[in-house]
Design a protein around this motif. Structure first.
Motif, PDB file in Angstrom:
ATOM      1  N   ARG A 247      53.602  48.433 -12.755  1.00 18.40           N
ATOM      2  CA  ARG A 247      53.141  48.493 -14.142  1.00 18.40           C
ATOM      3  C   ARG A 247      52.615  49.887 -14.456  1.00 18.40           C
ATOM      4  N   LYS A 248      52.966  50.409 -15.624  1.00 22.50           N
ATOM      5  CA  LYS A 248      52.487  51.722 -16.036  1.00 22.50           C
ATOM      6  C   LYS A 248      51.369  51.571 -17.062  1.00 22.50           C
ATOM      7  N   GLY A 249      50.417  52.479 -17.013  1.00 22.37           N
ATOM      8  CA  GLY A 249      49.347  52.483 -17.988  1.00 22.37           C
ATOM      9  C   GLY A 249      48.370  51.340 -17.839  1.00 22.37           C
ATOM     10  N   TRP A 250      48.152  50.893 -16.600  1.00 24.10           N
ATOM     11  CA  TRP A 250      47.220  49.785 -16.369  1.00 24.10           C
ATOM     12  C   TRP A 250      45.795  50.269 -16.633  1.00 24.10           C
ATOM     13  N   ASP A 251      45.130  49.680 -17.648  1.00 24.86           N
ATOM     14  CA  ASP A 251      43.790  50.147 -18.019  1.00 24.86           C
ATOM     15  C   ASP A 251      42.754  49.028 -17.980  1.00 24.86           C
ATOM     16  N   ARG A 252      43.120  47.885 -17.391  1.00 20.12           N
ATOM     17  CA  ARG A 252      42.217  46.737 -17.387  1.00 20.12           C
ATOM     18  C   ARG A 252      41.454  46.626 -16.073  1.00 20.12           C
ATOM     19  N   ARG A 253      40.283  46.061 -16.187  1.00 21.04           N
ATOM     20  CA  ARG A 253      39.426  45.872 -15.019  1.00 21.04           C
ATOM     21  C   ARG A 253      38.932  44.423 -15.031  1.00 21.04           C
ATOM     22  N   TYR A 254      39.228  43.719 -13.956  1.00 17.48           N
ATOM     23  CA  TYR A 254      38.785  42.337 -13.790  1.00 17.48           C
ATOM     24  C   TYR A 254      37.577  42.318 -12.866  1.00 17.48           C
ATOM     25  N   ALA A 255      36.498  41.697 -13.322  1.00 21.89           N
ATOM     26  CA  ALA A 255      35.302  41.561 -12.503  1.00 21.89           C
ATOM     27  C   ALA A 255      34.872  40.099 -12.497  1.00 21.89           C
ATOM     28  N   CYS A 256      33.987  39.761 -11.575  1.00 23.66           N
ATOM     29  CA  CYS A 256      33.538  38.392 -11.383  1.00 23.66           C
ATOM     30  C   CYS A 256      32.081  38.260 -11.794  1.00 23.66           C
ATOM     31  N   GLY A 257      31.769  37.211 -12.544  1.00 25.16           N
ATOM     32  CA  GLY A 257      30.397  36.945 -12.948  1.00 25.16           C
ATOM     33  C   GLY A 257      30.040  35.489 -12.755  1.00 25.16           C
ATOM     34  N   ALA A 258      28.830  35.108 -13.185  1.00 26.31           N
ATOM     35  CA  ALA A 258      28.362  33.734 -13.048  1.00 26.31           C
ATOM     36  C   ALA A 258      27.590  33.331 -14.293  1.00 26.31           C
ATOM     37  N   ALA A 259      27.670  32.053 -14.618  1.00 24.98           N
ATOM     38  CA  ALA A 259      26.912  31.498 -15.730  1.00 24.98           C
ATOM     39  C   ALA A 259      26.393  30.126 -15.321  1.00 24.98           C
ATOM     40  N   LEU A 260      25.231  29.767 -15.844  1.00 23.33           N
ATOM     41  CA  LEU A 260      24.592  28.497 -15.519  1.00 23.33           C
ATOM     42  C   LEU A 260      24.519  27.631 -16.775  1.00 23.33           C
ATOM     43  N   PHE A 261      24.899  26.354 -16.626  1.00 21.74           N
ATOM     44  CA  PHE A 261      24.923  25.428 -17.742  1.00 21.74           C
ATOM     45  C   PHE A 261      24.058  24.210 -17.419  1.00 21.74           C
ATOM     46  N   ASP A 262      23.580  23.567 -18.452  1.00 23.02           N
ATOM     47  CA  ASP A 262      22.670  22.442 -18.311  1.00 23.02           C
ATOM     48  C   ASP A 262      23.290  21.329 -17.454  1.00 23.02           C
ATOM     49  N   LYS A 263      22.477  20.747 -16.557  1.00 22.77           N
ATOM     50  CA  LYS A 263      22.969  19.725 -15.639  1.00 22.77           C
ATOM     51  C   LYS A 263      23.418  18.470 -16.377  1.00 22.77           C
ATOM     52  N   ASP A 264      22.698  18.088 -17.408  1.00 22.56           N
ATOM     53  CA  ASP A 264      23.021  16.875 -18.154  1.00 22.56           C
ATOM     54  C   ASP A 264      24.001  17.123 -19.294  1.00 22.56           C
ATOM     55  N   ASP A 265      24.014  18.341 -19.813  1.00 22.69           N
ATOM     56  CA  ASP A 265      24.922  18.716 -20.897  1.00 22.69           C
ATOM     57  C   ASP A 265      25.543  20.066 -20.573  1.00 22.69           C
ATOM     58  N   PRO A 266      26.617  20.071 -19.769  1.00 23.02           N
ATOM     59  CA  PRO A 266      27.198  21.346 -19.341  1.00 23.02           C
ATOM     60  C   PRO A 266      27.861  22.150 -20.450  1.00 23.02           C
ATOM     61  N   THR A 267      27.862  21.670 -21.672  1.00 16.37           N
ATOM     62  CA  THR A 267      28.341  22.498 -22.781  1.00 16.37           C
ATOM     63  C   THR A 267      27.254  23.460 -23.252  1.00 16.37           C
ATOM     64  N   LYS A 268      26.052  23.323 -22.719  1.00 17.47           N
ATOM     65  CA  LYS A 268      24.914  24.149 -23.114  1.00 17.47           C
ATOM     66  C   LYS A 268      24.680  25.262 -22.098  1.00 17.47           C
ATOM     67  N   LEU A 269      24.870  26.498 -22.520  1.00 19.90           N
ATOM     68  CA  LEU A 269      24.628  27.664 -21.664  1.00 19.90           C
ATOM     69  C   LEU A 269      23.131  27.879 -21.483  1.00 19.90           C
ATOM     70  N   ILE A 270      22.708  28.089 -20.214  1.00 17.71           N
ATOM     71  CA  ILE A 270      21.304  28.340 -19.898  1.00 17.71           C
ATOM     72  C   ILE A 270      21.059  29.803 -19.560  1.00 17.71           C
ATOM     73  N   ALA A 271      21.961  30.377 -18.754  1.00 17.07           N
ATOM     74  CA  ALA A 271      21.753  31.751 -18.284  1.00 17.07           C
ATOM     75  C   ALA A 271      23.087  32.341 -17.853  1.00 17.07           C
ATOM     76  N   ILE A 272      23.123  33.666 -17.752  1.00 22.59           N
ATOM     77  CA  ILE A 272      24.356  34.361 -17.374  1.00 22.59           C
ATOM     78  C   ILE A 272      24.010  35.655 -16.663  1.00 22.59           C
ATOM     79  N   THR A 273      24.927  36.153 -15.838  1.00 25.18           N
ATOM     80  CA  THR A 273      24.734  37.458 -15.209  1.00 25.18           C
ATOM     81  C   THR A 273      25.100  38.532 -16.227  1.00 25.18           C
ATOM     82  N   LYS A 274      24.156  39.394 -16.546  1.00 24.72           N
ATOM     83  CA  LYS A 274      24.408  40.472 -17.501  1.00 24.72           C
ATOM     84  C   LYS A 274      25.220  41.601 -16.872  1.00 24.72           C
ATOM     85  N   LYS A 275      25.289  41.583 -15.531  1.00 26.65           N
ATOM     86  CA  LYS A 275      26.125  42.522 -14.796  1.00 26.65           C
ATOM     87  C   LYS A 275      27.007  41.713 -13.850  1.00 26.65           C
ATOM     88  N   PRO A 276      28.133  42.266 -13.403  1.00 23.05           N
ATOM     89  CA  PRO A 276      29.048  41.497 -12.556  1.00 23.05           C
ATOM     90  C   PRO A 276      28.454  41.154 -11.192  1.00 23.05           C
TER      91      PRO A 276
END
Length: 359
Positions: A247-276
């Motif tokens: 591939r030419k001109g590859w300019d994307r960077r994939y990184a890994c992060g984490a997010a925490l969601f409510d135990k009883d309602d996992p559609t609710k975001l509680i916290a996230i890593t602001k850095k990878p």
């Protein structure tokens, strides 16, 4: 009024892995040399712990000598391990059965243990575009039977390991018809076959280092603090463009992060890593001859170590070339999370942000 959804600048600056994260010193744990069939790359592996053993489902790509696209063959392998590092691979690629046919080019699989069954969530390539699906292992060999298939232009489907409020739950990442960015969505089902109530789970705008797309990585892990999701996030910067073998001109960077969601309602975001958590930095992750794409960390397996439940094991694809392992203490990961909530609680924000009345 400033539009926070479209204001995703290209230059996200330097990114580095979390200092509390430990890469396995013997990385990579699985390469093309470890499988019993022809392969150019073995990466993006779903991993879980089932009936006392680790099980792995890596993507397997076979190219010609010049790495010309498209690939000659794509599929998913299967293997077992007592320690999560040394693998005994099945002699054949997986076979995923649907209406008397075998699905072609099944890739990017995740493994979920649900109600004592082993489930594969995957994407498969075909003439009518890419489609996601979920299949159940027959209990022997490499054969899986499709439970459900999704409509085209979706990837990164993952299945929760237990029912939530009486319903099965999955995550998925459809393409955006208006272009980037892409986001993570959820759906629920009473029976694993019929799915509905789709809504936004996590937006690209909620991840500080993303400007292109995000996607669910490994199936969510249940902890005493809530549901932990390991995800990937992508940023693109034309100033970072390089030419790589396929591939030419590859300019994307994939990184890994984490997010925490409510135990009883996992559609609710509680916290996230602001850095990878993980950025491509090690030699086996980026920068060597033959690498398919630069700057790519793609997690598809995460589980609490059965020998040490306070340690999270993260399996990830490195550079679309091989499979690696990193670990982090659960408490260190929790300490890396910042309290947060989604910028948009539902996917109903108008194009002109001045028309938006908030959450």
């Amino acid at each position: 009024m400033r539009n926070p959804f479209f204001d995703l600048p290209a230059d996200k600056g330097e990114l580095h892995s979390n200092p509390c994260l430990h890469r396995y010193e013997g990385n990579p744990v699985l390469t093309k040399n470890d499988v019993p069939y022809p392969a150019s790359y073995v990466f993006n592996a779903g991993v879980n712990f089932y009936h006392g053993r680790f099980v792995i489902a890596p993507r397997v790509d076979l190219f010609n000598e010049n790495l010309d696209r498209p690939a000659l063959k794509m599929g998913t392998g299967m293997g077992w391990s007592d320690d999560g590092i040394h693998w005994e691979m099945e002699p054949e690629l997986m076979r995923v059965h649907y209406k008397g046919k075998l699905l072609p080019w099944v890739v990017d699989s995740r493994l979920t243990v649900l109600e004592d069954g082993l489930y594969l969530s995957f994407c498969f390539e075909n003439q009518h575009s890419e489609r996601p699906g979920i299949a159940k292992w027959r209990g022997t060999g490499v054969d899986f039977d499709v439970v459900c298939l999704g409509i085209p232009q979706q990837r990164n489907m993952v299945l929760f390991p237990e029912k939530v409020n009486g319903m099965y739950m999955r995550l998925e990442r459809p393409s955006n018809q208006y272009g980037d960015p892409f986001h993570i969505w959820y759906a629920v089902s009473p029976d694993l076959e019929f799915w509905g109530r789709q809504e936004l789970f996590l937006g690209c705008e909620d991840v500080p280092w993303a400007n292109k797309k995000i996607g669910a990585g490994a199936p969510p892990v249940k902890t005493d603090r809530g549901w932990l999701l390991i995800f990937h996030a992508v940023d693109a910067d034309p100033a970072r463009a390089v030419d790589v073998p396929a591939r030419k001109g590859w300019d994307r960077r994939y990184a890994c992060g984490a997010a925490l969601f409510d135990k009883d309602d996992p559609t609710k975001l509680i916290a996230i890593t602001k850095k990878p958590l993980i950025v491509a930095e090690a030699p086996y992750e980026t920068g060597y001859k033959g690498l398919f794409v630069e700057n790519t960390i793609f997690p598809e397996g995460a589980l609490l170590d059965p020998r040490d439940p306070e340690t999270l094991m993260i399996y990830y694809g490195a550079g679309d070339a091989n499979t690696c392992l990193a670990t982090i203490k659960l408490q260190d990961l929790f300490n890396s999370l910042t309290p947060a909530k989604r910028m948009a609680q539902y996917a109903i924000v108008p194009f002109r942000v001045e028309e938006w009345d908030g959450e």
